[in-house]
Design an enzyme around this catalytic site. Structure first.
Site, PDB file in Angstrom:
ATOM      1  N   TRP A  74     -29.840  59.128 -21.815  1.00  0.00           N
ATOM      2  CA  TRP A  74     -28.455  59.255 -21.355  1.00  0.00           C
ATOM      3  C   TRP A  74     -27.620  58.061 -21.766  1.00  0.00           C
ATOM      4  CZ3 TRP A  74     -26.922  63.805 -21.172  1.00  0.00           C
ATOM      5  CH2 TRP A  74     -27.750  64.827 -20.719  1.00  0.00           C
ATOM      6  N   ASP A 108     -23.034  55.191 -14.937  1.00  0.00           N
ATOM      7  CA  ASP A 108     -23.292  56.624 -14.869  1.00  0.00           C
ATOM      8  C   ASP A 108     -24.337  56.804 -13.761  1.00  0.00           C
ATOM      9  OD1 ASP A 108     -24.187  59.216 -15.123  1.00  0.00           O
ATOM     10  OD2 ASP A 108     -24.676  59.089 -17.252  1.00  0.00           O
ATOM     11  N   LYS A 158     -26.535  67.351  -9.095  1.00  0.00           N
ATOM     12  CA  LYS A 158     -27.873  66.896  -8.704  1.00  0.00           C
ATOM     13  C   LYS A 158     -27.897  66.585  -7.209  1.00  0.00           C
ATOM     14  CE  LYS A 158     -27.944  65.168 -13.342  1.00  0.00           C
ATOM     15  NZ  LYS A 158     -28.816  66.150 -13.996  1.00  0.00           N
TER      16      LYS A 158
HETATM   17  N1  PMP Z   1     -25.941  61.407 -17.483  1.00  0.00           N
HETATM   18  C1  PMP Z   1     -27.043  61.595 -16.753  1.00  0.00           C
HETATM   19  C2  PMP Z   1     -27.728  60.417 -16.147  1.00  0.00           C
HETATM   20  C3  PMP Z   1     -27.523  62.893 -16.550  1.00  0.00           C
HETATM   21  O1  PMP Z   1     -28.629  63.093 -15.832  1.00  0.00           O
HETATM   22  C4  PMP Z   1     -26.844  63.998 -17.111  1.00  0.00           C
HETATM   23  C5  PMP Z   1     -27.282  65.423 -16.901  1.00  0.00           C
HETATM   24  N2  PMP Z   1     -28.622  65.651 -16.791  1.00  0.00           N
HETATM   25  C6  PMP Z   1     -25.717  63.738 -17.879  1.00  0.00           C
HETATM   26  C7  PMP Z   1     -25.281  62.432 -18.038  1.00  0.00           C
HETATM   27  C8  PMP Z   1     -24.938  64.848 -18.496  1.00  0.00           C
HETATM   28  O2  PMP Z   1     -24.278  65.562 -17.532  1.00  0.00           O
HETATM   29  P1  PMP Z   1     -23.391  66.845 -17.864  1.00  0.00           P
HETATM   30  O3  PMP Z   1     -24.257  67.815 -18.583  1.00  0.00           O
HETATM   31  O4  PMP Z   1     -22.978  67.311 -16.530  1.00  0.00           O
HETATM   32  O5  PMP Z   1     -22.229  66.415 -18.686  1.00  0.00           O
END
Ligand code: PMP
Length: 361
Positions: A103, A173, A197
């Site tokens: 991420w 994040d 989540k």
């Molecule tokens: N950052 C983290 C830490 C995540 O766990 C996720 C989704 N699993 C995302 C970003 C991306 O999120 P989204 O698909 O809602 O844009």
């Protein structure tokens, strides 16, 4: 009806009382004759729902008055662009990023489209099984912000303390660990998280931003994604994700009824300990993450032979335990233990893991 023990990384399990209440209120919310999905976002009914959700989140996280709480759309991946768009239009066009896994890598790639990105530290050399020690970070004192991912949902690596980055605003994040433990919001310039989540349905993105960081956006920033514009309109510049905000509000109330974030943190520690204690005691399963960086939310583990994975997952499903397959990038298994996962769910998982080990070990 039977409810599974759902170990999904997200969209993830929600508290059952919340789902029951939403079901009971589905056709007629509080005598309004409407479902929340059918309400005008500017009507008094929905305005009261949104105001309560904002107030509860502020209370639960102890968000200081000089921070705005924004309810946005686009998810954390959109925030990977929206954050640099909003923060790199001031006196500095440079940002520091800490690379702890999949991420953070996504955040870094996207930010490079909007400014100059310095990867101040990376855990690539440990195969993303650690958080790089703060002492080794090569921070730029002139950076507009420092970005971290507080919990890497795929790798299962989590910061266990807020890093000190001096006077440069810290951006996090927190998609996969928001509201799972107390944090001192005043240590951050900006926090963002997708809701799906620990908070509610997909479609809602939470942004908590210190007021002095507003007004630094790049000219290319769409108005709907300009924090100053969104804040000025109380998150109603465009139609907000009304249903998701309503469910988030119910989850916030549920969380408060459970004793708030400190009680949830204790619950989460106990749950994760059940699984990690077993992983430490067995040599059949392995946990790839360094002990002091293990996530309490997402627990990746491997079987001794990937050829056993399919049988493991099938047996789990037969016992009502679902969504345990690890992310395709890392393979193996992953149990996500967000707030709504019960201790019984984790105990059932460990009992099954022991049984599977006895049969295949
Ligand atoms: N950052 C983290 C830490 C995540 O766990 C996720 C989704 N699993 C995302 C970003 C991306 O999120 P989204 O698909 O809602 O844009």
């Amino acid at each position: 009806m039977s409810r599974a023990f759902n170990f999904s990384p997200g969209p993830a399990a929600l508290p059952e009382p919340v789902l029951r209440q939403a079901a009971a209120e589905m056709l007629d919310w509080h005598g309004s004759g409407m479902s929340v999905m059918e309400m005008s976002h500017r009507g008094k009914e929905f305005m009261s729902i949104a105001a309560e959700a904002h107030a509860l989140l502020r209370e639960l996280m102890g968000v200081p008055q000089n921070y705005k709480i924004l309810f946005m759309q686009g998810g954390a991946i959109a925030e990977n662009a929206i954050v640099p768009m909003n923060l790199l239009g001031g006196s500095s066009q440079r940002a520091d990023y800490i690379d702890t896994g999949e991420w953070s890598k996504r955040s870094i790639q996207e930010a490079r489209r909007y400014g100059s990105v310095n990867v101040a530290a990376s855990a690539a050399d440990t195969g993303y099984t650690t958080v790089p020690p703060r002492a080794g970070w090569q921070l730029d004192p002139g950076a507009a912000y420092v970005h971290i991912c507080s919990n890497e949902t795929i790798g299962g690596v989590q910061y266990h303390e807020t890093p000190d980055v001096g006077s440069v605003p810290l951006v996090a994040d927190m998609s996969s660990d928001i509201l799972s433990r107390p944090i001192d919001v005043s240590r951050y310039g900006l926090i963002y998280a997708g809701a799906q989540k620990n908070i509610g349905p997909a479609g809602l993105t939470i942004v908590i931003v210190r007021e002095d960081l507003l007004g630094r956006s790049l000219p290319c920033t769409p108005q709907a994604f300009d924090y100053a514009v969104v804040a000025e309109h109380d998150s109603m510049f465009n139609t907000p994700p009304t249903w998701a905000i309503y469910i988030a509000g119910l989850v916030f109330r549920w969380l408060k009824d459970q004793g708030g974030v400190p009680a949830m943190a204790e619950h989460n520690r106990r749950k994760a300990a059940v699984l990690y204690d077993y992983l430490d005691a067995t040599s059949f399963y392995t946990s790839p993450v360094a002990r002091d960086c293990r996530s309490l939310m997402n627990v990746p583990f491997r079987l001794p032979d990937p050829a056993l994975d399919a049988a493991f997952l099938k047996g789990a499903e037969e016992r009502g335990m679902v969504q345990l397959k690890g992310h395709r990038i890392v393979g193996g298994m992953r149990a996500s233990l967000y707030n709504a996962m019960s201790l019984e769910g984790v105990q059932a998982l460990v009992a099954y893991m022991k049984e599977f080990e006895a049969r295949n070990g």
